[in-house]
Design a protein around this motif. Sequence first.
Motif, mmCIF file in Angstrom:
data_model
loop_
_atom_site.group_PDB
_atom_site.id
_atom_site.type_symbol
_atom_site.label_atom_id
_atom_site.label_comp_id
_atom_site.label_asym_id
_atom_site.label_seq_id
_atom_site.Cartn_x
_atom_site.Cartn_y
_atom_site.Cartn_z
ATOM 1 N N SER A 165 -66.324 49.772 -2.697
ATOM 2 C CA SER A 165 -67.617 50.411 -2.512
ATOM 3 C C SER A 165 -67.756 51.524 -3.542
ATOM 4 N N LEU A 166 -68.936 51.629 -4.148
ATOM 5 C CA LEU A 166 -69.185 52.635 -5.166
ATOM 6 C C LEU A 166 -70.235 53.645 -4.703
ATOM 7 N N ASP A 213 -67.425 57.997 -15.519
ATOM 8 C CA ASP A 213 -66.650 59.021 -14.824
ATOM 9 C C ASP A 213 -67.364 59.563 -13.586
ATOM 10 N N GLN A 214 -68.608 59.158 -13.361
ATOM 11 C CA GLN A 214 -69.356 59.640 -12.200
ATOM 12 C C GLN A 214 -69.189 58.756 -10.966
ATOM 13 N N TRP A 215 -68.588 57.582 -11.127
ATOM 14 C CA TRP A 215 -68.444 56.680 -9.987
ATOM 15 C C TRP A 215 -67.256 57.082 -9.110
ATOM 16 N N LEU A 216 -67.428 56.962 -7.819
ATOM 17 C CA LEU A 216 -66.364 57.170 -6.838
ATOM 18 C C LEU A 216 -66.059 55.853 -6.149
ATOM 19 N N PHE A 217 -64.793 55.469 -6.157
ATOM 20 C CA PHE A 217 -64.363 54.232 -5.510
ATOM 21 C C PHE A 217 -63.979 54.496 -4.053
ATOM 22 N N SER A 218 -64.181 53.498 -3.218
ATOM 23 C CA SER A 218 -63.731 53.558 -1.826
ATOM 24 C C SER A 218 -63.529 52.144 -1.312
ATOM 25 N N THR A 251 -69.322 52.034 2.342
ATOM 26 C CA THR A 251 -70.349 53.040 2.624
ATOM 27 C C THR A 251 -71.256 53.278 1.412
ATOM 28 N N GLY A 252 -71.093 52.481 0.390
ATOM 29 C CA GLY A 252 -71.886 52.653 -0.815
ATOM 30 C C GLY A 252 -72.375 51.327 -1.347
ATOM 31 N N MET A 253 -72.396 51.191 -2.672
ATOM 32 C CA MET A 253 -72.820 49.943 -3.310
ATOM 33 C C MET A 253 -71.657 48.956 -3.288
ATOM 34 N N GLU A 254 -71.880 47.771 -2.741
ATOM 35 C CA GLU A 254 -70.830 46.755 -2.669
ATOM 36 C C GLU A 254 -70.531 46.227 -4.069
ATOM 37 N N ALA A 255 -69.256 46.175 -4.415
ATOM 38 C CA ALA A 255 -68.851 45.761 -5.761
ATOM 39 C C ALA A 255 -67.560 44.963 -5.696
ATOM 40 N N PRO A 306 -79.981 51.019 -0.753
ATOM 41 C CA PRO A 306 -81.130 51.914 -0.562
ATOM 42 C C PRO A 306 -80.913 53.012 0.470
ATOM 43 N N THR A 307 -79.827 52.948 1.233
ATOM 44 C CA THR A 307 -79.553 54.038 2.183
ATOM 45 C C THR A 307 -78.978 55.258 1.465
ATOM 46 N N LEU A 308 -78.481 55.066 0.223
ATOM 47 C CA LEU A 308 -77.967 56.183 -0.557
ATOM 48 C C LEU A 308 -79.123 56.960 -1.181
ATOM 49 N N SER A 309 -78.892 58.236 -1.394
ATOM 50 C CA SER A 309 -79.906 59.083 -2.020
ATOM 51 C C SER A 309 -79.206 60.031 -2.995
ATOM 52 N N TRP A 310 -79.610 59.949 -4.264
ATOM 53 C CA TRP A 310 -78.966 60.742 -5.307
ATOM 54 C C TRP A 310 -79.906 61.837 -5.805
#
Length: 354
Positions: A339-340, A286-291, A295-299, A262-266
Amino acid sequence: MTTELSQIKKRFGTFEALKTISLSIEKGEFIAILGPSGCGKTTLLRLLAGFEEPTAGHIAIDGDHVSSAKKTTPPEKRNIGMVFQSFALWPHLSVQEQVEFPLRHHPHTRKDWKKNYQGRALDVLKLVGLEQLAKRMPNELSGGQRQRVALARALAHQPAILLMDEPLSSLDAELRVDMRKEIQRLHRLTNSSIVYVTHDQEEALAMADRIVIMKDGQIEQVGTPQHIYLYPETPFVARFVGKATMVDGRWEGNRFRPDAAPTLSWDGEGVSEVFKQADTYPVRPDQWLFSREQTGMEATVVNAMYQGRERHYAVEVGGEVIHAISPATEQYKIGEKVSLKMRQAEKQTKAHTG
């Protein structure tokens, strides 16, 4: 001239195959009818061809009213060409004779072509690159060559509209790509109106001027390939064309906060009201960014496939599996925590929806 389908319905007994379909096809336009099996796309093509008659509504081709519940013009009297999935070549006729047949017998053939049908047939075979094979029989041809003969036969009398029913589905993958280019080339050269039925999203996106998405006998969305892909109007279109995941969350005006982070805002520009009302956001693979930085959605990576220039992943987020794509240079192992984030699209002017 245009082809008009107005308020078309089609029932088979108690089953309603088509539910109030209206569509206008401009001269020279390439329309792809896209949808899963059983959605009504082949029924729609059969109505245009004259193999079926509508339960309600009417169809006009090149200004001629050809179909209604009361009267239907038979296929052989319509100014159409037809390319079937199975090629449907006559086994006893040579390549040239296949193309000569409609020139000699079709009522819409120009008088000069009917008189010089052999010359016109050779001109059309030259158009599809088969003039050297004019005397061959169908059993002496490859699959791609037979499909070119079927195209030449359908185009010979220069129909007002060319109908194609999954014409590449029986060909192998490499030949399908070649034939897509061939059909596009012929479309540019002849400026024929084309209605192309397919269940293959790649074919529709690659070839069509506009795509008609069908589901359960109805039109879900009509638009250019770019518009359909970038701006789906329903969850079905988002999943079927863009392979999108419906991410749950909360809309705050034109911003979206996913429940999983919920800290992310799209940014919500261009997202259909249908998704906003359902508190979801469609995200394509193709819109997902991996890291590896959290800092994003835990996956968690649950599957990985190398595809040459890119890698396809299945990742689990909160018990749900999401499909994502990354460049081949980025490699993640099965079981690895990642993280996504969502790649925010550049501002784009919406394409014409038709």
